[in-house]
Design an enzyme around this catalytic site. Structure first.
Site, short mmCIF file in Angstrom:
data_model
loop_
_atom_site.label_atom_id
_atom_site.label_comp_id
_atom_site.label_asym_id
_atom_site.label_seq_id
_atom_site.Cartn_x
_atom_site.Cartn_y
_atom_site.Cartn_z
N TRP A 138 42.73 35.32 39.44
CA TRP A 138 41.53 36.16 39.52
C TRP A 138 40.51 35.53 40.46
CZ3 TRP A 138 40.42 40.87 39.28
CH2 TRP A 138 39.10 41.32 39.15
N GLU B 35 42.15 44.67 39.79
CA GLU B 35 43.12 44.16 38.80
C GLU B 35 44.55 44.34 39.32
OE1 GLU B 35 42.55 42.36 36.33
OE2 GLU B 35 40.47 42.70 35.76
N TYR C 117 30.91 35.55 37.08
CA TYR C 117 31.59 36.80 36.71
C TYR C 117 31.66 36.94 35.19
CZ TYR C 117 35.46 40.06 36.05
OH TYR C 117 36.24 41.11 35.62
#
Length: 213
Positions: A59, A51, A29
Site C-alpha cells: 500500500w 485498491e 493515511y
C-alpha cells in the site's frame, strides 16, 4: 458505532495506532483517512482503482504514486476516465507516475464505465456499496490488526455484484480492503486512537451526484 463493552484507550498512555502504520505516509493515511466513512462517489471510485492497483504490491507503493494517479485520472472524475480511449490507455502505460500495468490501467477505465451503470441504476456508487452493510459501518474491535480477515461474506457478495456490472480487479480481498479504507468496516485495533473518532472531528464525506451532461 463502537462496541459498548470496550473502553476508550487510557488517556495516560501513549497514543496507540494500528500496527501497520509504520511510516510517516502510512501514519498520515491511517489517521486522516483509513476507516473514515465515505459517501463520495469520486473518492469511492478512487479507492476502488487504488485498491485494485495495489494487487501484488504494498500500500505504501500506491500511496507514493497517488498524486500521479490523481493527475493522470483527472482527480478520478468518473465520466472523464470512462471516456478514455485506447490511445489514452497506451499513454498512461508509459507514465512512471502510476503503476505501469496494462491490465490494471484497462481495469480502471472499465470500472469507471461500470460505475456509470451502477449510478444510473442506484443513484450513486455510494448507495450501491453501502447497501452491502445496511448503510451502517460494521464494528469489529480486535486486539491486533493481524486478527482482521482478508475477506468475509460481505466482500464476497460485493465482489460478485461489482463483477456483474463489468468491474475488474475487484476480487473479495480487494473489496474487503476497499470496505476498510472507506469506513464500511471499522477494523482499527481496539486500543487505536482512531477507533473512537466521532463525526464531529472527522466529517463524513457526502455523496457526489453524477454529472448528467
Amino acid at each position: 458505532m463502537t462496541n459498548t463493552n470496550k473502553g476508550r484507550p487510557d488517556d495516560n498512555t501513549e497514543p496507540h495506532r494500528c500496527g501497520w502504520a509504520t511510516t510517516e505516509a502510512l501514519v498520515r493515511y491511517h489517521d486522516e483517512e483509513w476507516g473514515v466513512a465515505s459517501h463520495d462517489d469520486r473518492h469511492l471510485f478512487e479507492m476502488l482503482v487504488l485498491e485494485g492497483a495495489q494487487a501484488g504490491l504494498s500500500w505504501l507503493t500506491i500511496l507514493n504514486k497517488r498524486e500521479g494517479y490523481r493527475a493522470l485520472f483527472h482527480n478520478f472524475d468518473i465520466d472523464r476516465v470512462a471516456a478514455f480511449s485506447e490511445d489514452d490507455a497506451a499513454r498512461l502505460l508509459l507514465d512512471t507516475r502510476i503503476i505501469r500495468n496494462r491490465a490494471k490501467i484497462s481495469a480502471a477505465v472499465a470500472n469507471a464505465r461500470a460505475v456509470q451503470r451502477i449510478q444510473a441504476e442506484h443513484g450513486s456508487l455510494a448507495n450501491f456499496v453501502w447497501s452491502f452493510v445496511g448503510n451502517t459501518p460494521l464494528d469489529t474491535p480486535r486486539a491486533t490488526y493481524a486478527q482482521a480477515p482478508a475477506s468475509n461474506e460481505i466482500s464476497d457478495a460485493m465482489s460478485r455484484a461489482l463483477k456483474k456490472y463489468g468491474c475488474k480487479f475487484v476480487g473479495t480481498t480487494i473489496c474487503y480492503a476497499f470496505m476498510q479504507a472507506t469506513g464500511m468496516v471499522n477494523d482499527h485495533e481496539a486500543a487505536c486512537l482512531c477507533r473512537f473518532r466521532d463525526s464531529v472531528a472527522v466529517p463524513k464525506r457526502k455523496s457526489a451526484k453524477r454529472r448528467t451532461n
